[in-house]
Design a protein around this motif. Structure first.
Motif, short mmCIF file in Angstrom:
data_model
loop_
_atom_site.label_atom_id
_atom_site.label_comp_id
_atom_site.label_asym_id
_atom_site.label_seq_id
_atom_site.Cartn_x
_atom_site.Cartn_y
_atom_site.Cartn_z
N MET A 239 0.80 -1.23 0.00
CA MET A 239 0.00 0.00 0.00
C MET A 239 0.83 1.28 0.00
O MET A 239 0.27 2.37 -0.02
CB MET A 239 -0.93 0.01 1.23
N SER A 240 2.15 1.19 0.00
CA SER A 240 2.96 2.40 0.05
C SER A 240 3.24 2.89 -1.37
O SER A 240 2.71 2.37 -2.35
CB SER A 240 4.28 2.13 0.79
N VAL A 241 4.12 3.88 -1.50
CA VAL A 241 4.44 4.45 -2.81
C VAL A 241 5.67 3.79 -3.42
O VAL A 241 6.15 4.23 -4.46
CB VAL A 241 4.68 5.98 -2.69
N ASP A 245 4.89 -1.80 -4.80
CA ASP A 245 3.62 -1.84 -4.08
C ASP A 245 2.48 -1.55 -5.06
O ASP A 245 2.20 -0.39 -5.38
CB ASP A 245 3.63 -0.85 -2.91
N TYR A 261 -7.89 6.96 -1.55
CA TYR A 261 -6.59 6.35 -1.32
C TYR A 261 -5.80 7.39 -0.54
O TYR A 261 -5.25 8.32 -1.11
CB TYR A 261 -5.90 5.97 -2.62
N GLY A 262 -5.81 7.24 0.76
CA GLY A 262 -5.23 8.23 1.66
C GLY A 262 -6.29 8.78 2.59
O GLY A 262 -7.45 8.97 2.19
N MET A 270 -2.17 5.73 4.52
CA MET A 270 -2.18 5.07 3.22
C MET A 270 -3.35 4.11 3.05
O MET A 270 -3.30 3.19 2.24
CB MET A 270 -0.86 4.33 2.99
N PRO A 287 -2.83 -0.22 5.23
CA PRO A 287 -1.41 0.11 5.33
C PRO A 287 -0.73 -0.75 6.38
O PRO A 287 -1.38 -1.34 7.26
CB PRO A 287 -1.42 1.58 5.74
#
Length: 340
Positions: A239-241, A245, A261-262, A270, A287
């Motif tokens: 789920m991170s950048v 992911d 999303y956020g 996240m 997250p």
């Protein structure tokens, strides 16, 4: 209602409860509304500081505190709520089932703004258990104008101030993502955490699948879980950048769109929520903080999902104030400021 000296009150009818407070011993009424005062009662009344008392006189334009409290109760009370007996002019509502408490905040503010009356409740959008206290209500003076209570009824409108939504969704499926788990390089410690949180609401996990970082494989796993009839699908990992992911992309490909999303919540920034297009089945991306933090965005969203709410973007944008968990040494959630 007429004020007279206590010594002259023999034979008169009390128009409100008389409370005795002895610190650490008692706080209760020694005489109830409607009690006919006797000669033996006079020393007791004087001992609790009542040198003058109000006795009842009928006035067609006024309502007694007990009758006014009943009106406030009717404005507030909804299905799955049990009112208490009136005590000292106050009524309390108790939950009759486990569920999510909702409140019409505009109505609540309007009624409290009328003055001489009050309704106090626990925070809405939080879970309650059967037997939990929901709200309490009363007027401030002993009597109030009927006209004012009519204004309260008007502010309340045709629907109650509070709603208790029973938990509906009872099945879930989990898709664990990450090549490190898929290939057995590390143990899956995320799924047990999610299972424990679901179990607290009586939700059963009917399917679990592990996917690597390939978004197509993750999407296929989500579709498989939906095919099993899960009432919600929860994806963990990815789920991170980071470039590897890809869970958000996989969820989007299955659902077609994403609510958010956020989220302005820490821990849990996240977080992702989407719904399937036709069936409105929630699909969540959790997250990594959910795996190790005591309370996160998942704890704020999960009860609302289980109660069948369809959350919108606005439900998340308003979470910023109160969205910072302080990671207290002893967690008292939901009896704290997190999410409120």
């Amino acid at each position: 209602m007429k004020l007279i000296k206590t010594e002259d009150a023999v034979g008169q009818v009390l128009c409100h409860d008389m409370t005795q407070i002895i610190r650490g011993v008692t706080k209760d009424a020694v005489f109830r509304k409607g009690h006919v005062i006797t000669k033996e009662d006079i020393p007791v009344l004087l001992s609790i500081g009542k040198e003058h008392i109000y006795i009842w006189e009928n006035d067609e334009n006024m309502l007694h505190e007990n009758d006014a409290a009943k009106i406030l109760c009717e404005i507030c009370k909804n299905e799955y709520m049990r009112p208490s007996e009136i005590k000292e002019g106050k009524i309390e509502l108790t939950a009759e089932c486990d569920g999510l408490l909702k409140a019409d905040r505009d109505k609540l503010n309007q009624i409290n703004a009328l003055g001489e009356m009050m309704i106090a409740s626990r925070h809405a959008d939080f879970p309650v258990c059967a037997g939990d206290k929901i709200a309490g209500m009363r007027i401030i003076p002993l009597v109030i104008e009927k006209e004012k209570m009519e204004a309260a009824k008007k502010a309340g409108g045709d629907t109650p101030v509070f709603t208790l939504k029973p938990f509906l969704k009872k099945t879930a499926a989990i898709v664990t993502t990450g090549s490190e788990v898929y290939y057995g390089r590390i143990q899956d410690t995320f799924t047990p955490v999610v299972e424990e949180k679901l179990s607290a609401y009586g939700v059963s996990v009917i399917g679990h699948e592990i996917s690597n970082d390939d978004p197509d494989k993750t999407a296929a796993a989500v579709e498989h879980m939906l095919g099993l009839g899960a009432e919600m699908v929860i994806c963990t990992g990815g789920m991170s950048v980071d470039p590897d992911d890809k869970t958000p992309a996989a969820i989007r490909s299955v659902t077609g769109s994403v609510v958010t999303y956020g989220a302005p919540v820490l821990p849990g920034a996240m977080f992702l929520l989407a719904y399937t297009k036709d069936t409105q089945i929630p699909v969540m991306g959790l997250p990594g903080c959910v795996m190790y933090a005591k309370r996160t965005i998942f704890d704020l969203v999960l009860p609302r999902i289980i109660a069948g709410e369809i959350l919108q973007k606005d439900d998340f944008t308003g979470m910023g104030e109160g969205g910072l968990c302080l990671n207290c040494p002893v967690c008292t959630f939901p009896n704290c400021g997190f999410g409120k």
